[in-house]
Design a protein around this motif. Structure first.
Motif, PDB file in Angstrom:
ATOM      1  N   LEU A 241       0.810  -1.231   0.075  1.00  0.00           N
ATOM      2  CA  LEU A 241      -0.028  -0.153   0.065  1.00  0.00           C
ATOM      3  C   LEU A 241       0.944   1.219   0.033  1.00  0.00           C
ATOM      4  CD1 LEU A 241      -2.828  -0.964   2.509  1.00  0.00           C
ATOM      5  CD2 LEU A 241      -2.941  -1.186   0.068  1.00  0.00           C
ATOM      6  N   VAL A 242       1.893   1.278   0.633  1.00  0.00           N
ATOM      7  CA  VAL A 242       2.883   2.380   0.637  1.00  0.00           C
ATOM      8  C   VAL A 242       3.531   2.573  -0.716  1.00  0.00           C
ATOM      9  CG1 VAL A 242       5.021   3.090   1.706  1.00  0.00           C
ATOM     10  CG2 VAL A 242       3.525   2.146   3.043  1.00  0.00           C
ATOM     11  N   ARG A 243       4.139   1.426  -1.228  1.00  0.00           N
ATOM     12  CA  ARG A 243       4.643   1.308  -2.496  1.00  0.00           C
ATOM     13  C   ARG A 243       3.577   1.909  -3.758  1.00  0.00           C
ATOM     14  NH1 ARG A 243       8.941   3.095  -2.604  1.00  0.00           N
ATOM     15  NH2 ARG A 243       8.969   2.703  -4.996  1.00  0.00           N
ATOM     16  N   ARG A 244       2.247   1.437  -3.546  1.00  0.00           N
ATOM     17  CA  ARG A 244       1.406   2.024  -4.653  1.00  0.00           C
ATOM     18  C   ARG A 244       1.083   3.454  -4.442  1.00  0.00           C
ATOM     19  NH1 ARG A 244      -3.916  -1.969  -3.630  1.00  0.00           N
ATOM     20  NH2 ARG A 244      -3.185  -3.553  -5.223  1.00  0.00           N
ATOM     21  N   GLY A 245       1.456   3.886  -3.118  1.00  0.00           N
ATOM     22  CA  GLY A 245       1.338   5.355  -3.019  1.00  0.00           C
ATOM     23  C   GLY A 245       2.373   6.327  -3.771  1.00  0.00           C
ATOM     24  N   ARG A 246       3.471   5.704  -3.969  1.00  0.00           N
ATOM     25  CA  ARG A 246       4.690   6.355  -5.101  1.00  0.00           C
ATOM     26  C   ARG A 246       4.109   6.034  -6.423  1.00  0.00           C
ATOM     27  NH1 ARG A 246       6.485   6.834  -0.145  1.00  0.00           N
ATOM     28  NH2 ARG A 246       8.757   6.371   0.437  1.00  0.00           N
ATOM     29  N   TYR A 247       3.461   4.985  -6.725  1.00  0.00           N
ATOM     30  CA  TYR A 247       2.906   4.858  -8.084  1.00  0.00           C
ATOM     31  C   TYR A 247       2.080   5.975  -8.306  1.00  0.00           C
ATOM     32  CZ  TYR A 247       2.069   2.256 -12.230  1.00  0.00           C
ATOM     33  OH  TYR A 247       2.245   1.722 -13.619  1.00  0.00           O
ATOM     34  N   ALA A 248       1.100   6.201  -7.396  1.00  0.00           N
ATOM     35  CA  ALA A 248       0.181   7.281  -7.835  1.00  0.00           C
ATOM     36  C   ALA A 248       0.736   8.648  -7.651  1.00  0.00           C
ATOM     37  CB  ALA A 248      -0.865   7.313  -6.335  1.00  0.00           C
ATOM     38  N   GLU A 249       1.817   8.994  -6.841  1.00  0.00           N
ATOM     39  CA  GLU A 249       2.746  10.216  -7.041  1.00  0.00           C
ATOM     40  C   GLU A 249       2.956  10.455  -8.404  1.00  0.00           C
ATOM     41  OE1 GLU A 249       5.556  10.518  -4.048  1.00  0.00           O
ATOM     42  OE2 GLU A 249       4.092   9.948  -2.267  1.00  0.00           O
ATOM     43  N   PHE A 250       3.553   9.407  -9.012  1.00  0.00           N
ATOM     44  CA  PHE A 250       4.260   9.623 -10.530  1.00  0.00           C
ATOM     45  C   PHE A 250       3.202   9.854 -11.282  1.00  0.00           C
ATOM     46  CE2 PHE A 250       5.461   8.140 -14.503  1.00  0.00           C
ATOM     47  CZ  PHE A 250       6.571   8.672 -14.832  1.00  0.00           C
ATOM     48  N   ASN A 251       2.015   9.227 -11.576  1.00  0.00           N
ATOM     49  CA  ASN A 251       1.001   9.138 -12.271  1.00  0.00           C
ATOM     50  C   ASN A 251       0.480  10.575 -12.284  1.00  0.00           C
ATOM     51  OD1 ASN A 251       1.760   6.628 -13.006  1.00  0.00           O
ATOM     52  ND2 ASN A 251      -0.212   6.102 -13.360  1.00  0.00           N
ATOM     53  N   LEU A 252       0.218  11.052 -10.975  1.00  0.00           N
ATOM     54  CA  LEU A 252      -0.501  12.317 -10.818  1.00  0.00           C
ATOM     55  C   LEU A 252       0.507  13.572 -11.030  1.00  0.00           C
ATOM     56  CD1 LEU A 252      -2.735  11.500  -7.805  1.00  0.00           C
ATOM     57  CD2 LEU A 252      -3.568  11.840 -10.280  1.00  0.00           C
ATOM     58  N   ALA A 253       1.737  13.386 -10.739  1.00  0.00           N
ATOM     59  CA  ALA A 253       2.526  14.577 -10.829  1.00  0.00           C
ATOM     60  C   ALA A 253       3.527  14.647 -11.935  1.00  0.00           C
ATOM     61  CB  ALA A 253       3.483  14.584  -9.423  1.00  0.00           C
ATOM     62  N   LEU A 254       3.674  13.483 -12.599  1.00  0.00           N
ATOM     63  CA  LEU A 254       4.699  13.432 -13.457  1.00  0.00           C
ATOM     64  C   LEU A 254       4.318  12.756 -15.035  1.00  0.00           C
ATOM     65  CD1 LEU A 254       7.526  12.241 -11.293  1.00  0.00           C
ATOM     66  CD2 LEU A 254       7.320  14.663 -12.083  1.00  0.00           C
ATOM     67  N   ASP A 255       3.400  12.203 -14.856  1.00  0.00           N
ATOM     68  CA  ASP A 255       3.049  11.199 -15.965  1.00  0.00           C
ATOM     69  C   ASP A 255       2.515  12.090 -17.408  1.00  0.00           C
ATOM     70  OD1 ASP A 255       2.800   8.473 -17.283  1.00  0.00           O
ATOM     71  OD2 ASP A 255       0.722   9.363 -17.702  1.00  0.00           O
ATOM     72  N   ARG A 256       3.356  12.155 -18.607  1.00  0.00           N
ATOM     73  CA  ARG A 256       2.963  12.834 -19.859  1.00  0.00           C
ATOM     74  C   ARG A 256       1.228  12.359 -20.160  1.00  0.00           C
ATOM     75  NH1 ARG A 256       8.545  12.855 -23.170  1.00  0.00           N
ATOM     76  NH2 ARG A 256       9.729  13.635 -21.346  1.00  0.00           N
ATOM     77  N   GLY A 257       1.295  11.217 -20.249  1.00  0.00           N
ATOM     78  CA  GLY A 257      -0.286  10.874 -20.521  1.00  0.00           C
ATOM     79  C   GLY A 257      -1.214  11.402 -19.853  1.00  0.00           C
TER      80      GLY A 257
END
Length: 315
Positions: A241-257
């Motif tokens: 659950l903690v590592r999923r939070g990191r995944y969410a951070e990337f997709n919301l803050a950095l992902d170009r798509g």
């Protein structure tokens, strides 16, 4: 028109869009089978305000996948000048088609995975392909990470020997959380704006993108089957659950798509399909020294040559 002449843009659109539709169908079938075959992807068809639309397919509460998404879209229109500048588009008029995939498994021992293949045209006549795939293990299995990279390298080598080292480095740079100073996972490949004619013929670049999609389907389905029945603990599930939070951070803050979809008025539910069903954030949580969690953190860095045995950092 002779068979040696290049397809006009309108014909290219039709060819790529049709393959993207068929690829979505094939990949959903592959993932359903790897999940156990009892739960199916549910489809949400939608229309784009400018023109076109898509089919978002989501599998929830599967045997292996807690939430998996495979989204197809083919959209066109004219974006604002501000959006065109933000997205580095050479012209506000655009056509875009692609398939975007994110899988969030139930088990912390089955990695999160992502894949995207896409084709763009700008109204000024420029056309290009992009895409990538990467693996985000909650706990890094070094042998599995090496095997995953071997599959990708073999496909790249069939099309251009320079692709894997170039696009692997690009993935290391792209799938990186600078505010955490860590990579999202063990990487893969990433490529953007492979320009038709400048970087290769339409046929050659399209064939490469097709191969990227297919190697993802084969390799991730295999990993799902290999890891699905491994036992795990409550503590490992908590770390997931903690590592999923990191995944969410990337997709919301950095992902170009994500940025492209939001800037061009895409369907919000489809754009945010990539987010996990559950995740957690705890203030300054650090893994215990010497723990399996700490061991995984050591692998989350750029420049690891996963093809070597043992892998080494080249940075």
């Amino acid at each position: 028109m002779s068979i040696s002449e290049p397809l006009p843009l309108v014909s290219r659109r039709t060819v790529v869009e049709e393959w993207m539709r068929q690829f979505q169908d094939w990949l959903c079938q592959e993932l359903e089978a790897a999940d156990g075959g009892t739960v199916r992807f549910q489809q949400d068809a939608w229309q784009h305000p400018g023109g076109g639309g898509g089919r978002t397919r989501v599998l929830q509460h599967g045997q292996v996948l807690e939430k998996g998404g495979v989204a197809f879209s083919a959209v066109w229109g004219t974006m604002s000048e501000q959006a065109a500048q933000l997205l580095l588009m050479p012209d506000p008029g655009y056509f875009a088609t692609g398939v975007s995939v994110v899988q969030h498994p139930r088990s912390p021992l089955v990695p999160i995975s992502h894949m995207n293949v896409r084709y763009f045209e700008a109204a000024n006549g420029e056309a290009w392909f992009g895409g990538g795939l990467d693996l985000t293990p909650i706990y890094v299995d070094v042998e599995q990470a090496r095997w995953f990279h071997q599959q990708i390298e073999a496909v790249c080598a069939l099309h251009n020997p320079a692709y894997y080292p170039r696009f692997k480095q690009w993935a290391d740079e792209y799938f990186y959380l600078p505010h955490r100073q860590e990579t999202r996972g063990v990487g893969g490949i990433f490529f953007d704006r492979l320009m038709v004619e400048k970087d290769g013929s339409f046929d050659a670049l399209f064939a490469f993108v097709q191969a990227v999609g297919q190697v993802y389907g084969r390799s991730y389905s295999a990993i799902m089957r290999q890891n699905a029945d491994l036992p795990y603990t409550t503590e490992q599930k908590q770390w997931q659950l903690v590592r999923r939070g990191r995944y969410a951070e990337f997709n919301l803050a950095l992902d170009r798509g994500t940025r492209f979809g939001l800037e061009t008025g895409g369907r919000t539910e489809s754009i945010l399909m990539s987010l996990p069903p559950q995740c957690q954030w705890h203030y300054n949580q650090q893994p215990a020294p010497g723990s399996p969690e700490a061991a995984t953190q050591q692998w989350l860095q750029k420049g690891i040559n996963w093809l070597l045995e043992p892998p080494i950092s080249t940075c």
